[in-house]
Design a protein around this motif. Structure first.
Motif, PDB file in Angstrom:
ATOM      1  N   VAL A   1      37.699 -28.900 -17.524  1.00  0.00           N
ATOM      2  CA  VAL A   1      38.497 -27.745 -17.093  1.00  0.00           C
ATOM      3  C   VAL A   1      39.156 -27.074 -18.287  1.00  0.00           C
ATOM      4  O   VAL A   1      39.683 -27.739 -19.184  1.00  0.00           O
ATOM      5  CB  VAL A   1      39.592 -28.182 -16.089  1.00  0.00           C
ATOM      6  N   ILE A   2      39.094 -25.729 -18.287  1.00  0.00           N
ATOM      7  CA  ILE A   2      39.889 -24.914 -19.212  1.00  0.00           C
ATOM      8  C   ILE A   2      40.828 -24.066 -18.373  1.00  0.00           C
ATOM      9  O   ILE A   2      40.390 -23.396 -17.429  1.00  0.00           O
ATOM     10  CB  ILE A   2      39.010 -23.978 -20.057  1.00  0.00           C
ATOM     11  N   MET A   3      42.108 -24.102 -18.694  1.00  0.00           N
ATOM     12  CA  MET A   3      43.100 -23.285 -17.991  1.00  0.00           C
ATOM     13  C   MET A   3      43.697 -22.269 -18.954  1.00  0.00           C
ATOM     14  O   MET A   3      43.853 -22.552 -20.146  1.00  0.00           O
ATOM     15  CB  MET A   3      44.254 -24.149 -17.465  1.00  0.00           C
ATOM     16  N   THR A   4      44.040 -21.101 -18.439  1.00  0.00           N
ATOM     17  CA  THR A   4      44.890 -20.219 -19.221  1.00  0.00           C
ATOM     18  C   THR A   4      46.316 -20.776 -19.152  1.00  0.00           C
ATOM     19  O   THR A   4      46.654 -21.534 -18.234  1.00  0.00           O
ATOM     20  CB  THR A   4      44.864 -18.782 -18.675  1.00  0.00           C
ATOM     21  N   GLU A   5      47.135 -20.411 -20.120  1.00  0.00           N
ATOM     22  CA  GLU A   5      48.508 -20.927 -20.141  1.00  0.00           C
ATOM     23  C   GLU A   5      49.258 -20.548 -18.865  1.00  0.00           C
ATOM     24  O   GLU A   5      50.003 -21.346 -18.288  1.00  0.00           O
ATOM     25  CB  GLU A   5      49.253 -20.402 -21.377  1.00  0.00           C
ATOM     26  N   SER A   6      49.042 -19.318 -18.393  1.00  0.00           N
ATOM     27  CA  SER A   6      49.762 -18.864 -17.196  1.00  0.00           C
ATOM     28  C   SER A   6      49.289 -19.562 -15.935  1.00  0.00           C
ATOM     29  O   SER A   6      50.027 -19.647 -14.947  1.00  0.00           O
ATOM     30  CB  SER A   6      49.593 -17.345 -17.032  1.00  0.00           C
ATOM     31  N   ALA A   7      48.060 -20.076 -15.947  1.00  0.00           N
ATOM     32  CA  ALA A   7      47.556 -20.781 -14.766  1.00  0.00           C
ATOM     33  C   ALA A   7      48.361 -22.041 -14.477  1.00  0.00           C
ATOM     34  O   ALA A   7      48.391 -22.523 -13.339  1.00  0.00           O
ATOM     35  CB  ALA A   7      46.084 -21.127 -14.963  1.00  0.00           C
ATOM     36  N   LYS A   8      49.023 -22.573 -15.509  1.00  0.00           N
ATOM     37  CA  LYS A   8      49.819 -23.792 -15.324  1.00  0.00           C
ATOM     38  C   LYS A   8      51.016 -23.553 -14.398  1.00  0.00           C
ATOM     39  O   LYS A   8      51.612 -24.510 -13.893  1.00  0.00           O
ATOM     40  CB  LYS A   8      50.315 -24.305 -16.672  1.00  0.00           C
ATOM     41  N   ASP A   9      51.374 -22.282 -14.179  1.00  0.00           N
ATOM     42  CA  ASP A   9      52.454 -21.966 -13.237  1.00  0.00           C
ATOM     43  C   ASP A   9      52.021 -22.175 -11.794  1.00  0.00           C
ATOM     44  O   ASP A   9      52.871 -22.237 -10.892  1.00  0.00           O
ATOM     45  CB  ASP A   9      52.906 -20.502 -13.416  1.00  0.00           C
ATOM     46  N   PHE A  10      50.700 -22.277 -11.563  1.00  0.00           N
ATOM     47  CA  PHE A  10      50.180 -22.377 -10.199  1.00  0.00           C
ATOM     48  C   PHE A  10      49.629 -23.761  -9.868  1.00  0.00           C
ATOM     49  O   PHE A  10      49.658 -24.185  -8.713  1.00  0.00           O
ATOM     50  CB  PHE A  10      49.081 -21.329  -9.985  1.00  0.00           C
ATOM     51  N   VAL A  11      49.109 -24.466 -10.856  1.00  0.00           N
ATOM     52  CA  VAL A  11      48.577 -25.807 -10.647  1.00  0.00           C
ATOM     53  C   VAL A  11      48.732 -26.573 -11.959  1.00  0.00           C
ATOM     54  O   VAL A  11      48.589 -25.999 -13.041  1.00  0.00           O
ATOM     55  CB  VAL A  11      47.093 -25.763 -10.190  1.00  0.00           C
ATOM     56  N   THR A  12      49.065 -27.849 -11.875  1.00  0.00           N
ATOM     57  CA  THR A  12      49.365 -28.590 -13.100  1.00  0.00           C
ATOM     58  C   THR A  12      48.106 -29.140 -13.759  1.00  0.00           C
ATOM     59  O   THR A  12      47.163 -29.556 -13.073  1.00  0.00           O
ATOM     60  CB  THR A  12      50.313 -29.769 -12.825  1.00  0.00           C
ATOM     61  N   PRO A  13      48.107 -29.177 -15.091  1.00  0.00           N
ATOM     62  CA  PRO A  13      46.986 -29.803 -15.805  1.00  0.00           C
ATOM     63  C   PRO A  13      46.796 -31.270 -15.396  1.00  0.00           C
ATOM     64  O   PRO A  13      45.662 -31.751 -15.353  1.00  0.00           O
ATOM     65  CB  PRO A  13      47.388 -29.694 -17.281  1.00  0.00           C
ATOM     66  N   LEU A  14      47.888 -31.963 -15.097  1.00  0.00           N
ATOM     67  CA  LEU A  14      47.794 -33.366 -14.702  1.00  0.00           C
ATOM     68  C   LEU A  14      46.932 -33.525 -13.450  1.00  0.00           C
ATOM     69  O   LEU A  14      46.099 -34.435 -13.353  1.00  0.00           O
ATOM     70  CB  LEU A  14      49.190 -33.948 -14.463  1.00  0.00           C
ATOM     71  N   THR A  15      47.124 -32.637 -12.487  1.00  0.00           N
ATOM     72  CA  THR A  15      46.333 -32.703 -11.248  1.00  0.00           C
ATOM     73  C   THR A  15      44.849 -32.535 -11.540  1.00  0.00           C
ATOM     74  O   THR A  15      44.010 -33.315 -11.089  1.00  0.00           O
ATOM     75  CB  THR A  15      46.796 -31.605 -10.262  1.00  0.00           C
ATOM     76  N   LEU A  16      44.519 -31.510 -12.340  1.00  0.00           N
ATOM     77  CA  LEU A  16      43.119 -31.211 -12.611  1.00  0.00           C
ATOM     78  C   LEU A  16      42.491 -32.249 -13.537  1.00  0.00           C
ATOM     79  O   LEU A  16      41.306 -32.560 -13.416  1.00  0.00           O
ATOM     80  CB  LEU A  16      42.987 -29.810 -13.204  1.00  0.00           C
ATOM     81  N   SER A  17      43.283 -32.793 -14.440  1.00  0.00           N
ATOM     82  CA  SER A  17      42.783 -33.850 -15.313  1.00  0.00           C
ATOM     83  C   SER A  17      42.488 -35.119 -14.521  1.00  0.00           C
ATOM     84  O   SER A  17      41.460 -35.775 -14.721  1.00  0.00           O
ATOM     85  CB  SER A  17      43.813 -34.146 -16.404  1.00  0.00           C
ATOM     86  N   THR A  18      43.369 -35.446 -13.598  1.00  0.00           N
ATOM     87  CA  THR A  18      43.177 -36.644 -12.770  1.00  0.00           C
ATOM     88  C   THR A  18      41.918 -36.521 -11.928  1.00  0.00           C
ATOM     89  O   THR A  18      41.133 -37.462 -11.820  1.00  0.00           O
ATOM     90  CB  THR A  18      44.397 -36.866 -11.856  1.00  0.00           C
ATOM     91  N   LEU A  19      41.705 -35.352 -11.346  1.00  0.00           N
ATOM     92  CA  LEU A  19      40.538 -35.154 -10.476  1.00  0.00           C
ATOM     93  C   LEU A  19      39.232 -35.065 -11.260  1.00  0.00           C
ATOM     94  O   LEU A  19      38.202 -35.578 -10.820  1.00  0.00           O
ATOM     95  CB  LEU A  19      40.729 -33.884  -9.632  1.00  0.00           C
ATOM     96  N   SER A  20      39.271 -34.424 -12.421  1.00  0.00           N
ATOM     97  CA  SER A  20      38.046 -34.263 -13.216  1.00  0.00           C
ATOM     98  C   SER A  20      37.743 -35.475 -14.081  1.00  0.00           C
ATOM     99  O   SER A  20      36.633 -35.627 -14.586  1.00  0.00           O
ATOM    100  CB  SER A  20      38.156 -33.026 -14.109  1.00  0.00           C
ATOM    101  N   LYS A  21      38.764 -36.328 -14.265  1.00  0.00           N
ATOM    102  CA  LYS A  21      38.645 -37.516 -15.133  1.00  0.00           C
ATOM    103  C   LYS A  21      38.358 -37.124 -16.579  1.00  0.00           C
ATOM    104  O   LYS A  21      37.741 -37.876 -17.336  1.00  0.00           O
ATOM    105  CB  LYS A  21      37.575 -38.481 -14.603  1.00  0.00           C
ATOM    106  N   ASN A  22      38.843 -35.938 -16.948  1.00  0.00           N
ATOM    107  CA  ASN A  22      38.729 -35.452 -18.327  1.00  0.00           C
ATOM    108  C   ASN A  22      40.005 -34.712 -18.710  1.00  0.00           C
ATOM    109  O   ASN A  22      40.690 -34.154 -17.834  1.00  0.00           O
ATOM    110  CB  ASN A  22      37.540 -34.487 -18.463  1.00  0.00           C
TER     111      ASN A  22
END
Length: 402
Positions: free
Chosen positions: A38-59
């Motif tokens: 996953v690549i997120m824009t900085e502003s996307a972190k206001d809507f969903v956390t990197p921790l959530t997406l990292s946990t689900l993607s396992k990366n």
């Protein structure tokens, strides 16, 4: 099994309310058998956390060009990310990001990676109704499509503003299925039917004993999986084997004896486009099958054997436009014997194995083949995994049939 199985998906998440759906989208890709980064824009972190997406993607989730290490900053290689991916998906794709993509603006990691990507890029717009139908948005959609990107249209529904209309990002399961269908539609064996025989046959001596061989069916199963990955509908006629096959495009016909396999083959052979006979069919069977277990009374036991039906020869005789491939497992005069079999049985190609090659043959994870076409021209391959060998065989078939 999905056509996304084994694919590497790079998911770009931008700053829209629909970013909350990216978690479900990741789950959908992984369920289909894909690996996800996953690549997120900085502003996307206001809507969903990197921790959530990292946990689900396992990366790890990527969002900036540098990451602070223990001693100094580590560069995030956007080129490497772009080359890693088989598919890039930007969902949600906001009006802001789509505008930058269409203009070639490169002011964040996601956009830099997009501009470096060599793979197909899908984008799923997500914005309010008035933004979606604005002339500038329509122009950006058209530009991006003209660049070769693939648009996953927004749907109609209730929007974050409270309005109802088009602009709602497609649901995650619909995005996954849209990508699957797009890939399937471009596959070279789409709408083709392939028949593959695999594994050994067992010829009964009595209710307990049989004549058989050491074939595991692995090579034939890998061929079936490769055919399905190329879009074909596959009839896999499988002799006694411990291998389990689960794929939406593969129909498995379980058989035991050569007679069973003969019948199963000719039930489907007339409707197929390509047939590959990789099964190790017993050449002989007992003339009489004992109805009860033969007792061990004498020091010697003689069993009268008769020939089984030659399945491959019958396929060659009844061939009506099918591309027919046989296998030859030899121990001496390999190429000469394979060529004789090619001509005698009216084949379009033959795959030669030699038991003298270490790592080839039965009950191995590898194989070493020579592919010989109907003109007798051989193509030699090095020792490879049977999965890679299956890909090589179908590369040759596609070369000869397209």
């Amino acid at each position: 099994m999905s056509v996304l199985s084994g694919k590497k998906v790079l998911l770009g998440v931008t700053a829209g309310i629909a970013a909350y759906k990216s978690a479900t989208l990741i789950r959908g890709f992984i369920k289909a058998g894909a690996s996800v980064q996953v690549i997120m824009t900085e502003s996307a972190k206001d809507f969903v956390t990197p921790l959530t997406l990292s946990t689900l993607s396992k990366n790890p989730v990527h969002s900036s060009f540098t990451v602070e290490g223990d001693d100094n900053a580590v560069w995030t290689n956007h080129v490497e990310l772009g080359l890693w991916a088989d598919i890039m998906v930007i969902a949600p794709a906001t009006a802001n990001t789509l505008s930058k993509m269409s203009q070639g603006t490169c002011d964040n990691l996601l956009l830099a990676t997009y501009l470096s990507a060599k793979c197909p890029v899908y984008f799923a717009p997500a914005m309010d109704l008035d933004m979606y139908i604005h002339p500038s948005s329509k122009e950006n959609f058209s530009k991006l499509i003209s660049y070769g990107n693939i648009m996953i249209p927004a749907t109609s529904g209730e929007l974050a503003s409270g309005l109802v209309g088009q602009g709602r990002m497609a649901e995650p399961e619909d995005i996954v299925r849209f990508i699957e269908r797009t890939i399937e539609g471009k596959l070279p064996l789409k709408n083709k039917r392939v028949v593959i025989t695999a594994g050994p046959t067992y010829e009964a001596i009595d209710p307990v004993r049989f004549i058989g061989n050491h074939s595991s069916g692995t090579m034939g199963v890998e061929l079936a999986l490769r055919a399905a990955a190329l879009g074909a509908s596959v009839d896999l006629i499988l002799g006694p084997s411990a291998i389990k096959v689960h794929h939406d495009l593969i129909s498995v016909h379980h058989v035991v004896s050569g007679e069973d396999m003969y019948e199963a083959v000719h039930n489907v052979y007339g409707q197929c486009d390509i047939a590959i006979a990789s099964a190790a069919v017993a050449d002989y069977k007992p003339a009489q099958v004992a109805q009860e277990k033969i007792k061990k009374n004498d020091n010697e036991l003689a069993i009268n054997l008769v020939k089984t039906k030659d399945i491959l020869a019958s396929m060659g005789e009844k061939k009506q436009g099918q591309f027919l491939v046989g296998f030859a497992l030899e121990t001496e005069n390999e190429e000469e014997n394979a060529l004789k079999k090619l001509k005698k049985k009216n084949l379009d190609a033959i795959v030669l194995n030699s038991l003298r090659d270490k790592g080839a043959g039965f009950k191995t994870k590898t194989n070493k083949i020579t592919f010989i076409d109907k003109n007798g021209s051989p193509t030699l391959y090095d020792l490879k995994s049977k999965k890679e060998v299956a890909a090589d065989i179908f590369d040759q078939i596609l070369l000869k049939t397209t």
